[in-house]
Design a protein around this motif. Structure first.
Motif, PDB file in Angstrom:
ATOM      1  N   PHE B 113       0.810  -1.226   0.085  1.00  0.00           N
ATOM      2  CA  PHE B 113      -0.164  -0.015  -0.039  1.00  0.00           C
ATOM      3  C   PHE B 113       0.886   1.190   0.166  1.00  0.00           C
ATOM      4  N   ARG B 114       0.354   2.267  -0.692  1.00  0.00           N
ATOM      5  CA  ARG B 114       1.203   3.410  -0.631  1.00  0.00           C
ATOM      6  C   ARG B 114       0.149   4.634  -0.479  1.00  0.00           C
ATOM      7  N   PHE B 115       0.106   5.159   0.594  1.00  0.00           N
ATOM      8  CA  PHE B 115      -0.716   6.238   1.222  1.00  0.00           C
ATOM      9  C   PHE B 115       0.148   7.421   0.952  1.00  0.00           C
ATOM     10  N   MET B 116      -0.446   8.173  -0.129  1.00  0.00           N
ATOM     11  CA  MET B 116       0.214   9.565  -0.629  1.00  0.00           C
ATOM     12  C   MET B 116      -0.636  10.788  -0.281  1.00  0.00           C
ATOM     13  N   MET B 117       0.046  11.675   0.175  1.00  0.00           N
ATOM     14  CA  MET B 117      -0.464  13.071   0.406  1.00  0.00           C
ATOM     15  C   MET B 117      -0.019  13.947  -0.571  1.00  0.00           C
ATOM     16  N   ALA B 118      -0.419  14.643  -1.467  1.00  0.00           N
ATOM     17  CA  ALA B 118       0.220  15.542  -2.202  1.00  0.00           C
ATOM     18  C   ALA B 118      -0.468  17.083  -1.980  1.00  0.00           C
ATOM     19  N   ALA B 119       0.200  17.892  -2.861  1.00  0.00           N
ATOM     20  CA  ALA B 119      -0.200  19.324  -2.701  1.00  0.00           C
ATOM     21  C   ALA B 119      -1.252  19.671  -3.923  1.00  0.00           C
ATOM     22  N   SER B 120      -1.533  18.841  -4.763  1.00  0.00           N
ATOM     23  CA  SER B 120      -2.165  18.989  -6.110  1.00  0.00           C
ATOM     24  C   SER B 120      -2.643  17.777  -6.662  1.00  0.00           C
TER      25      SER B 120
END
Lengths: 133, 176
Positions: B113-120
């Motif tokens: 699993f990859r939990f990704m937070m991004a700015a856009s």
């Protein structure tokens, strides 16, 4: 999205399920002549709020569809209720072409029209919600 | 790119899943990150799946399990971090059967699993690149999708609760 909702709602009133009843409905901001003086409706689509329904920026839009019903004064509430029932059959709990979902309706009976005492009126209100991309 | 450097809402948060063969000894953020890079970087492969229409994320990371240790002659005990229980990993999604079909098919399979937070916004293809143009922060873990429970709702979208299990530590915070 706003255009999708308006298009969905207006398409209901262009369908034979509505037009077969011969009740004229005018859009809000219509300034032309209203020929059917003793029985007609006015349509208002009122988006009121929106939010993100999922991560990633997906937006939902919700609001109310308000149909102001005018009938002849002095003849009781029967015709008002009959028109409301017709509106229910074409709107209530329906999912329309662009995905607009309608909920359950209610009716505000408003009595004699202050600007024309020959008309009796009520406001039929039904909430809508549209999940967008 | 770099980690997210300013405070903001986490609108652009994603849960990506690598469903391919996991090399033995995959136990660092860098090794996990490599699994999410497409055969052609910038184009997601068939074994890259994104959890669709997530409505609620759980807390991600290693929870604390503080153990009090009595110390003779000291007014207060000392504390150490013991081995903690894995967090409850329940993701709530807006349930569209057609979109969730690939997720149903993964139940019981070990995945990354990859939990990704991004700015856009980050598309799945952009997420399969070696780097991202947007500021981003990721946590990785090995685990499984254990169950999907569908929750119909009368006046809002039908949702489902997707329960994950963690089979490894959480690797991160990392950035690509």
């Amino acid at each position: 999205m706003y255009d999708d909702v308006l298009s969905d709602i207006e398409s209901v009133f262009a369908s034979t399920a509505w037009t077969d009843n011969n009740i004229t409905i005018y859009p809000d901001n219509y300034q032309g002549a209203i020929s059917t003086q003793d029985e007609f409706c006015r349509l208002n689509v009122l988006p009121s709020s929106s939010n993100n329904y999922a991560y990633g920026g997906d937006k939902s839009l919700e609001g109310l569809v308000a149909v102001k019903i005018f009938v002849k004064a002095g003849e009781g509430q029967s015709r008002l209720m009959a028109i409301s029932d017709i509106l229910d059959t074409v709107l209530q709990n329906k999912r329309l072409t662009n995905g607009t979902e309608l909920g359950t309706s209610y009716l505000n009976v408003e009595g004699l029209d202050p600007s024309n005492n020959s008309l009796y009126s009520a406001r039929y209100i039904i909430p809508f919600k549209l999940y967008g991309e | 790119m770099a980690h997210i450097s300013s405070l903001g809402a986490g609108i652009y948060t994603y849960l990506d899943i690598f469903t391919g063969t996991i090399p033995a000894g995959t136990d660092t953020a860098v090794e996990c990150a490599a699994l999410f890079v497409g055969t052609t970087p910038g184009t997601a492969d068939a074994d890259h799946v994104r959890m669709p229409s997530v409505r609620e994320f759980p807390s991600i990371g290693t929870p604390a399990n503080i153990v009090n240790v009595p110390v003779y002659g000291q007014a207060t005990s000392s504390q150490v971090q013991g081995q903690s229980d894995a967090p409850t990993l329940e993701v709530t999604v807006n349930y569209i059967s057609a979109d969730m079909d690939p997720i149903h098919n993964l139940i019981g399979q070990e995945v990354v699993f990859r939990f990704m937070m991004a700015a856009s916004p980050v598309t799945q293809d952009e997420g399969a690149g070696n780097t991202l143009a947007a500021e981003n922060t990721e946590f990785y873990f090995l685990g499984k999708i254990e169950a999907i429970l569908v929750n119909p709702a009368l006046t809002d979208a039908t949702t489902a609760t997707v329960t994950l299990s963690a089979q490894s530590d959480f690797f991160g915070a990392a950035t690509i």
